[in-house]
Design a protein around this motif. Structure first.
Motif, short mmCIF file in Angstrom:
data_model
loop_
_atom_site.label_atom_id
_atom_site.label_comp_id
_atom_site.label_asym_id
_atom_site.label_seq_id
_atom_site.Cartn_x
_atom_site.Cartn_y
_atom_site.Cartn_z
N UNK A 193 0.82 -1.21 0.00
CA UNK A 193 0.00 0.00 0.00
C UNK A 193 0.86 1.26 0.00
N UNK A 194 0.49 2.18 -0.88
CA UNK A 194 1.14 3.49 -0.92
C UNK A 194 0.57 4.36 0.21
N UNK A 195 1.46 4.98 0.96
CA UNK A 195 1.07 5.92 2.01
C UNK A 195 1.70 7.26 1.65
N UNK A 196 0.87 8.16 1.12
CA UNK A 196 1.37 9.46 0.71
C UNK A 196 1.30 10.48 1.83
N UNK A 197 1.53 11.72 1.48
CA UNK A 197 1.44 12.78 2.48
C UNK A 197 -0.01 12.89 2.96
N UNK A 198 -0.20 13.32 4.19
CA UNK A 198 -1.55 13.37 4.76
C UNK A 198 -2.51 14.23 3.93
N UNK A 199 -3.71 13.72 3.75
CA UNK A 199 -4.76 14.46 3.04
C UNK A 199 -5.24 15.63 3.89
N UNK A 200 -6.08 16.47 3.30
CA UNK A 200 -6.64 17.60 4.06
C UNK A 200 -7.42 17.10 5.27
N UNK A 201 -8.19 16.03 5.09
CA UNK A 201 -8.96 15.48 6.21
C UNK A 201 -8.04 14.94 7.30
N UNK A 202 -6.96 14.28 6.89
CA UNK A 202 -6.01 13.73 7.87
C UNK A 202 -5.29 14.86 8.60
N UNK A 203 -4.94 15.92 7.86
CA UNK A 203 -4.26 17.05 8.51
C UNK A 203 -5.20 17.72 9.51
N UNK A 204 -6.46 17.87 9.13
CA UNK A 204 -7.45 18.47 10.04
C UNK A 204 -7.59 17.62 11.30
N UNK A 205 -7.66 16.31 11.13
CA UNK A 205 -7.79 15.41 12.28
C UNK A 205 -6.56 15.52 13.18
N UNK A 206 -5.38 15.60 12.58
CA UNK A 206 -4.15 15.72 13.35
C UNK A 206 -4.16 17.01 14.16
N UNK A 207 -4.47 18.12 13.50
CA UNK A 207 -4.49 19.41 14.20
C UNK A 207 -5.52 19.43 15.32
N UNK A 208 -6.71 18.88 15.07
CA UNK A 208 -7.73 18.83 16.11
C UNK A 208 -7.27 17.99 17.30
N UNK A 209 -6.59 16.88 17.02
CA UNK A 209 -6.14 16.00 18.09
C UNK A 209 -5.02 16.63 18.92
N UNK A 210 -4.17 17.40 18.27
CA UNK A 210 -3.00 17.94 18.97
C UNK A 210 -3.21 19.31 19.58
N UNK A 211 -4.14 20.08 19.03
CA UNK A 211 -4.33 21.46 19.49
C UNK A 211 -5.80 21.70 19.82
N UNK A 212 -6.17 21.64 21.09
CA UNK A 212 -7.58 21.82 21.48
C UNK A 212 -8.19 23.14 20.99
#
Length: 197
Positions: free
Chosen positions: A142-161
């Motif tokens: 499986x190819x794992x590319x750079x995080x999508x917009x949805x993945x980046x949003x989820x990351x930011x929400x998880x890390x920064x309240x």
């Protein structure tokens, strides 16, 4: 990555289907893509699920000659516990230790049962076709590319309240981080929130 996690989770519930065909209950997953795309994060998620949901064992495989004895010993002591064998930067490991011993671990005389062999590489083109074009060694590649917009949003929400509360600001962060790796996302938070840049 979600389809990879779904396959990982499904595998642990279908032992009877493998046994019905007299197959070893094992799977090989190879993640590839650019550095920083999230391969290691995906591996960490699978390890966490294995430990918390299945009381599993994780083995980091580096030297295949040591791995052979280690895996046989683990299976002798713990024949029923689910196990994941992790081989990060698999192309470098093969270059260091040679192909034949890894082939034996993956689907030769040294293989074990009730296991997922989980490898990653930034350079799949460096791997011989015997690894990347042969199911039962790596069944899913499986190819794992750079995080999508949805993945980046989820990351930011998880890390920064603060970003959980402000959809407009979150959208700005997501837009500004297009094409960024997970490490770059972390650095954005550090630079803005911790260093005030």
């Amino acid at each position: 990555t979600s389809s990879l996690l779904a396959e990982f989770e499904t595998f642990w519930g279908i032992e009877d289907k493998f046994r019905a065909y007299n197959f070893l209950w094992k799977r090989g997953l190879l993640l590839w893509g650019p550095p920083g795309g999230g391969k290691t994060s995906a591996i960490q998620l699978m390890i966490k699920k294995l430990i918390t949901d299945h009381d599993g064992i994780v083995v980091a495989l580096e030297n295949p000659s040591d791995a052979t004895g280690c895996l046989q010993l683990v299976r002798a002591i713990e024949p029923k516990r689910p196990m994941v064998c992790v081989m990060e930067d698999f192309d470098a490991l093969v270059e260091s230790h040679g192909e034949n011993q890894y082939l034996a671990v993956l689907d030769g005389e040294a293989q074990v049962d009730n296991v997922i062999m989980l490898a990653s590489t930034n350079y799949p083109e460096r791997l011989d076709k015997r690894f990347v074009d042969r199911p039962s060694r790596f069944d899913t590649i499986m190819y794992v590319g750079m995080p999508s917009a949805a993945a980046r949003a989820a990351y930011f929400r998880a890390k920064d309240p603060a970003l959980q509360e402000d959809a407009e600001e979150l959208a700005l962060w997501v837009k500004a981080s297009a094409g960024f790796s997970v490490a770059h996302l972390k650095e954005m938070i550090v630079a803005v929130r911790c260093l005030g840049q």
